[in-house]
Design a protein around this motif. Structure first.
Motif, short mmCIF file in Angstrom:
data_model
loop_
_atom_site.label_atom_id
_atom_site.label_comp_id
_atom_site.label_asym_id
_atom_site.label_seq_id
_atom_site.Cartn_x
_atom_site.Cartn_y
_atom_site.Cartn_z
N ASP A 1 39.56 32.38 35.15
CA ASP A 1 39.64 32.63 36.60
C ASP A 1 39.40 34.10 36.91
N ILE A 2 39.99 34.98 36.13
CA ILE A 2 39.78 36.42 36.33
C ILE A 2 38.33 36.77 36.06
N GLU A 3 37.78 36.22 35.00
CA GLU A 3 36.38 36.47 34.65
C GLU A 3 35.46 36.08 35.81
N ALA A 4 35.73 34.95 36.45
CA ALA A 4 34.88 34.46 37.53
C ALA A 4 34.93 35.39 38.75
N ARG A 5 36.07 36.06 38.96
CA ARG A 5 36.21 36.96 40.11
C ARG A 5 35.56 38.32 39.85
N THR B 1 41.07 41.80 39.40
CA THR B 1 41.75 41.10 38.32
C THR B 1 43.25 40.97 38.57
N ALA B 2 43.73 41.50 39.69
CA ALA B 2 45.15 41.39 40.03
C ALA B 2 45.50 39.95 40.39
N GLY B 3 46.77 39.63 40.29
CA GLY B 3 47.22 38.26 40.55
C GLY B 3 47.01 37.82 41.99
N ASP B 4 47.00 38.79 42.94
CA ASP B 4 46.83 38.44 44.35
C ASP B 4 45.41 38.67 44.84
N ALA B 5 44.45 38.78 43.93
CA ALA B 5 43.05 39.00 44.32
C ALA B 5 42.52 37.80 45.09
#
Length: 375
Positions: A90-94, A121-125
């Motif tokens: 999920d982080i990679e996709a953002r 890459t933050a949790g609230d991105a």
């Protein structure tokens, strides 16, 4: 005619995509840069776990080809060891961040790229669409305006920082302290206002007014990417964005690599490079006038050998013009318009002028020789 399957995402390292020659594993270098050891390590991993062929994508990423379900886990383990993958898919996709290669260590561009990566890459991105991306183009003059991005960090003609929504002619003045916060706010605005649009330019095209403050005219890009020596190192071209592991390993011996969306690599601080096979040194090389996707048979969507056709057409493309050869109507290698677009179909090649791979063709059912006669 069967329409190509649109998957709505690009391949990643943690979330690869199956192609005709195996899994495509896309590495997104942090801050658009590979250290020498990382570049050499990628070459080693691609040899051990792929087929030895690499692609440079239109978003400035590097792709390993020919990976299997069995070789993927040890490949990821090796990439993690070199700090080249994210904590999750999920982080990679953002984390779609394109960075101008023309930065100096410690300048604002480097800082902005790192801060933007941290925010994404933050949790609230913001949970943005997979192809939604950012461009850190904060040199004196813009160089990334022809590359794919949705939110752009640029400078106006006076040198001030502006935030730009792709597709708009004006930007919002921001400061070094506020630019990342403002970029995230614009991303939130996009999510709140979009309907079926996955890209910023499509939303802007609807006529929806941007938030207040987007009033400063943008600079118009005049930079034309080309191989050659620069104050920061050697810019080398890659024919159709492909290179073998031997080429990557050889380049890594001469400096860190900065990625670009132009199928060019900047080898940091290099003043003399050997004549490495597969590199383009001349700005007049016809292969710089063409771009092509993987095409058949390596892509199951492809109806034509896009790269083979592009090599055949290249000497016939007039200087100053640009040709995009796509194996299908998706146009993955170049989603924007081109002077000449050739699209593969089950019934032959289609010719499109000043358009994209999916646009209505001027002629259909053509052979490569027909295309040469037409241009």
């Amino acid at each position: 005619m069967t329409a190509p399957v649109v998957k709505g995402r690009c391949p990643g390292a943690l979330n690869p995509m199956m192609s005709g020659d195996g899994l495509v594993v896309r590495i997104r270098p942090f801050n658009g840069r590979l250290r020498r050891a990382q570049a050499d390590g990628i070459a080693t991993l691609a040899t051990a776990h792929g087929n030895g062929m690499l692609d440079i994508s239109s978003r400035g990423n590097i792709q390993l080809r020919g990976v299997t379900d069995q070789s993927h886990p040890p490949l990821i383990q090796g990439l993690r060891h070199m700090a080249l993958v994210d904590a999750s898919a999920d982080i990679e996709a953002r984390r779609n961040v394109l960075v101008t290669p023309f930065w100096i260590t410690g300048d604002e561009t480097e800082v902005f790229a790192a801060d933007l990566t941290e925010a994404l890459t933050a949790g609230d991105a913001p949970a943005l669409p997979h192809k939604f991306g950012f461009a850190v183009d904060t040199g004196k003059e813009p160089v990334l305006q022809t590359a794919s991005a949705d939110i752009r960090l640029e400078r106006d003609v006076a040198g001030g920082l502006i935030l730009v929504a792709d597709g708009a002619g004006s930007g919002k003045p921001v400061t070094s302290e506020s630019i990342i916060t403002e970029a995230m706010a614009l991303a939130d605005w996009f999510l709140e206002n979009r309907q079926d649009q996955n890209r910023m330019a499509a939303l802007v095209k609807t006529g929806l007014p941007l938030p207040p403050g987007f009033i400063v005219p943008r600079q118009t890009q005049t930079y034309v990417p080309a191989p050659g020596y620069t104050p920061l190192g050697a810019m080398v071209g890659l024919a159709l964005g492909q290179l073998r592991v031997e080429t990557l390993s050889s380049l890594a011996k001469h400096g860190g690599l900065r990625m670009t969306p132009w199928r060019l690599l900047l080898v940091e601080n290099a003043r003399e490079l050997p004549d490495v096979e597969g590199l383009i040194w001349s700005a007049d090389d016809p292969l710089l006038r063409v771009i092509a996707c993987t095409g058949a048979p390596r892509c199951p969507q492809g109806h034509a050998d896009a790269r083979g056709i592009a090599r055949h057409l290249a000497p016939h493309i007039p200087q100053g013009q640009f040709c995009h050869v796509s194996g299908c109507a998706k146009g993955c290698a170049h989603p924007k318009t081109a002077d000449i677009t050739v699209t593969g179909t089950p019934d032959g090649l289609s010719l499109i002028r000043n358009g994209r791979a999916e646009d209505t063709p001027q002629a259909t059912g053509l052979s490569p020789q027909d295309i040469i006669k037409a241009i």
